[in-house]
Scaffold this motif. Structure first.
Motif, PDB file in Angstrom:
ATOM      1  N   LYS A   1     -37.247  38.699 -40.632  1.00  0.00           N
ATOM      2  CA  LYS A   1     -38.064  39.133 -39.239  1.00  0.00           C
ATOM      3  C   LYS A   1     -39.109  39.913 -39.625  1.00  0.00           C
ATOM      4  O   LYS A   1     -39.904  39.783 -38.506  1.00  0.00           O
ATOM      5  CB  LYS A   1     -36.818  40.033 -38.752  1.00  0.00           C
ATOM      6  CG  LYS A   1     -35.388  39.216 -38.214  1.00  0.00           C
ATOM      7  CD  LYS A   1     -34.692  40.116 -37.218  1.00  0.00           C
ATOM      8  CE  LYS A   1     -33.869  40.845 -37.816  1.00  0.00           C
ATOM      9  NZ  LYS A   1     -32.826  41.625 -36.902  1.00  0.00           N
TER      10      LYS A   1
ATOM     11  N   ARG B   1     -44.192  33.268 -38.546  1.00  0.00           N
ATOM     12  CA  ARG B   1     -42.882  32.835 -38.618  1.00  0.00           C
ATOM     13  C   ARG B   1     -42.737  31.396 -39.260  1.00  0.00           C
ATOM     14  O   ARG B   1     -43.764  30.377 -39.228  1.00  0.00           O
ATOM     15  CB  ARG B   1     -42.272  32.330 -37.049  1.00  0.00           C
ATOM     16  CG  ARG B   1     -41.914  33.703 -36.472  1.00  0.00           C
ATOM     17  CD  ARG B   1     -41.791  33.552 -34.946  1.00  0.00           C
ATOM     18  NE  ARG B   1     -40.651  32.632 -34.626  1.00  0.00           N
ATOM     19  CZ  ARG B   1     -39.421  32.736 -34.857  1.00  0.00           C
ATOM     20  NH1 ARG B   1     -39.112  33.843 -35.351  1.00  0.00           N
ATOM     21  NH2 ARG B   1     -38.373  31.752 -34.443  1.00  0.00           N
TER      22      ARG B   1
ATOM     23  N   GLY C   1     -28.459  34.509 -37.322  1.00  0.00           N
ATOM     24  CA  GLY C   1     -28.708  34.278 -35.979  1.00  0.00           C
ATOM     25  C   GLY C   1     -29.939  35.404 -35.730  1.00  0.00           C
ATOM     26  O   GLY C   1     -30.928  35.066 -34.717  1.00  0.00           O
ATOM     27  N   GLY C   2     -29.721  36.751 -36.211  1.00  0.00           N
ATOM     28  CA  GLY C   2     -30.858  37.320 -35.790  1.00  0.00           C
ATOM     29  C   GLY C   2     -32.429  37.138 -36.189  1.00  0.00           C
ATOM     30  O   GLY C   2     -33.235  37.799 -35.455  1.00  0.00           O
TER      31      GLY C   2
ATOM     32  N   SER D   1     -33.520  34.238 -35.425  1.00  0.00           N
ATOM     33  CA  SER D   1     -34.040  33.425 -34.393  1.00  0.00           C
ATOM     34  C   SER D   1     -34.725  32.206 -34.680  1.00  0.00           C
ATOM     35  O   SER D   1     -36.019  31.922 -34.351  1.00  0.00           O
ATOM     36  CB  SER D   1     -35.028  34.308 -33.235  1.00  0.00           C
ATOM     37  OG  SER D   1     -34.377  35.310 -32.856  1.00  0.00           O
ATOM     38  N   LEU D   2     -34.332  31.516 -35.861  1.00  0.00           N
ATOM     39  CA  LEU D   2     -34.652  30.567 -36.541  1.00  0.00           C
ATOM     40  C   LEU D   2     -34.001  29.122 -36.471  1.00  0.00           C
ATOM     41  O   LEU D   2     -32.655  29.673 -36.589  1.00  0.00           O
ATOM     42  CB  LEU D   2     -35.373  30.761 -37.861  1.00  0.00           C
ATOM     43  CG  LEU D   2     -36.529  31.549 -38.215  1.00  0.00           C
ATOM     44  CD1 LEU D   2     -36.725  31.940 -39.785  1.00  0.00           C
ATOM     45  CD2 LEU D   2     -37.631  30.857 -37.611  1.00  0.00           C
ATOM     46  N   ASP D   3     -34.232  28.200 -36.421  1.00  0.00           N
ATOM     47  CA  ASP D   3     -33.428  27.041 -36.499  1.00  0.00           C
ATOM     48  C   ASP D   3     -32.856  27.057 -38.056  1.00  0.00           C
ATOM     49  O   ASP D   3     -33.661  27.383 -38.972  1.00  0.00           O
ATOM     50  CB  ASP D   3     -33.961  25.695 -36.384  1.00  0.00           C
ATOM     51  CG  ASP D   3     -34.354  25.089 -34.792  1.00  0.00           C
ATOM     52  OD1 ASP D   3     -33.561  26.057 -34.109  1.00  0.00           O
ATOM     53  OD2 ASP D   3     -34.888  24.366 -34.383  1.00  0.00           O
TER      54      ASP D   3
END
Lengths: 312, 114
Positions: A85, A90, A117-118, A120-122
């Motif tokens: 993160k 990104r 999931g934190g 926020s990436l595939d």
């Protein structure tokens, strides 16, 4: 990732040196189809800045593991995701090379999904043997992660000008053997690669190494040679694995093999212990032996840059 | 207490509850006649001769789950976490090769005599 002489771009010798580093992750950069690696701390950030396309590899989270080698595997996974993160640029996505959970329990998958999931990436997953321990032999994994997969969870996709292939080598293992791809998956792979241009960079990822690291501990895949034969005509092949909880790299012709660190616990170097079980290290040393990997692909360059970074 | 400690406590609690729900693998009415342990990714002993009718308990003492599976499909345990055990009664004479289906380099053999 900068391209100039004082950059983190790693040649073959440099890549081998990278094996010695204790760390938490690898950043993979595709440079015109050739993979390059670099350390996650610092280097990852630079790689992500300069590169057209980069992705991350995490592996062997073993969510639910709570033994002395790391009483808080979920916590160290969280630390790895916090690093992701904090990246200034990104990455395009993340791959997870298996052993998401320790015992395939629903709450372990839930906890892993929540933390990962934190970022926020595939995330593109392949299973490790620890992910297929439910009573239905892997249905729990496939229900969650296998919607677009074939067989026990293999698939392919295209991104950043490269072709990505996720393989499963942890099912139907035979007594005395190592990892196994099986005839059905090999036939699918042959079909998947058919008609693709040899200049397309190919990235293959699977849980158990697709090269024989240490057969005495089962660290290899019995029929990987058949897969590698299918990949021979391609000019750039990068093979990313987990399972052995330590960084190792080998270059053979146009194929670069790389294993990532675990985010949960280290395992001993081949043959240095009575068995390959979790290695207990002093608490202050643990995070130097966990980590993640970043990979960058650069247009016009000839290799993917691979960077392993420890958690500290 | 930070959030990670809370997570790990939750996992510990869930594990504790699930362990309590697992029935003992060895029925009380049938005592184990012999035991094979798993240590350091190997079975000890890895070769054992017993009389027909003997119940063998396989106990995992590693920090990593293992299974005990007949190479010929005669028996197969679920994943055994640390200190979990699986038992099987060998009624018929014969040779029973077995392995861990997660780590197939781990192999052993039971020889059952009449």
């Amino acid at each position: 990732m900068p391209d100039n002489q004082n950059s983190y771009r790693i040649d073959r010798r440099g890549a081998l040196e990278c094996m010695v580093w204790a760390g938490a992750g690898v950043v993979w950069t595709l440079n015109g189809g050739v993979p390059t690696s670099s350390l996650l701390v610092g280097a990852t950030a630079r790689a992500a800045e300069g590169a057209g396309f980069s992705f991350l590899q995490i592996s062997d989270s073993h969510v639910g593991f709570n033994k002395p080698a790391n009483p808080d595997a979920l916590g160290t996974l969280k630390e790895a995701i916090d690093k992701v993160k904090a990246l200034p640029a990104r990455p395009a996505f993340m791959i997870h090379t298996g052993d998401i959970t320790h015992l395939s329990k629903p709450e372990q998958f839930d906890d892993a999904d929540k933390i990962i999931g934190g970022a926020s990436l595939d995330v593109h997953y392949v299973p490790g043997e620890h992910d297929l321990l439910d009573e239905n032999n892997g249905k729990a994994y496939l229900d969650r992660y296998g919607k677009n997969a074939k067989g026990s969870g293999w698939y392919s996709f295209d991104a950043g000008g490269a072709h990505f292939v996720g393989l499963v080598n942890v099912t139907n293992l035979k007594a005395g053997g190592m990892g196994s791809l099986g005839d059905e998956q090999l036939a699918w792979l042959a079909d998947d690669l058919k008609g693709r241009s040899a200049s397309t960079p190919v990235v293959v990822f699977a849980h158990i190494p697709l090269w024989t690291v240490y057969p005495e501990w089962g660290w290899g895949t019995g029929d990987s040679e058949q897969a590698l034969t299918l990949l021979k005509r391609f000019g750039s092949v990068t093979v990313l694995n987990g399972h052995i909880h330590q960084v190792m790299q080998k270059v053979e012709g146009a194929v670069t093999f790389h294993t990532a660190r675990s985010t949960a616990f280290p395992q001993p170097a081949p043959g240095t212990a009575a068995g390959p079980g979790p290695m207990l290290v002093p608490a202050e040393k643990l995070r130097t032996m966990l980590g993640l990997t970043s990979i960058t692909l650069k247009k016009g360059a000839h290799g993917l840059a691979i960077t392993d970074s420890p958690l500290v | 207490m930070n959030i990670f400690n809370i997570f790990s406590l939750r996992i510990a609690a869930v594990l504790a509850v699930s362990m309590m729900m697992v029935a003992p693998c060895v029925p009380a009415s049938r005592a184990a006649d012999a035991e094979i342990t798993i240590d350091n990714f190997s079975f000890h002993p890895d070769k054992l001769s017993v009389k027909a009718g003997t119940t063998i308990v396989f106990r995992n003492r590693d920090d990593i789950p293992h299974t005990v599976a007949s190479a010929e499909g005669v028996f197969r345990s679920e994943a055994l976490d640390t200190d979990d055990a699986f038992s099987f009664t060998f009624d018929k004479p014969g040779v029973y090769p077995f392995f861990c289906s997660l780590h197939p380099k781990m192999t052993g053999e039971i020889i059952v005599t009449p």
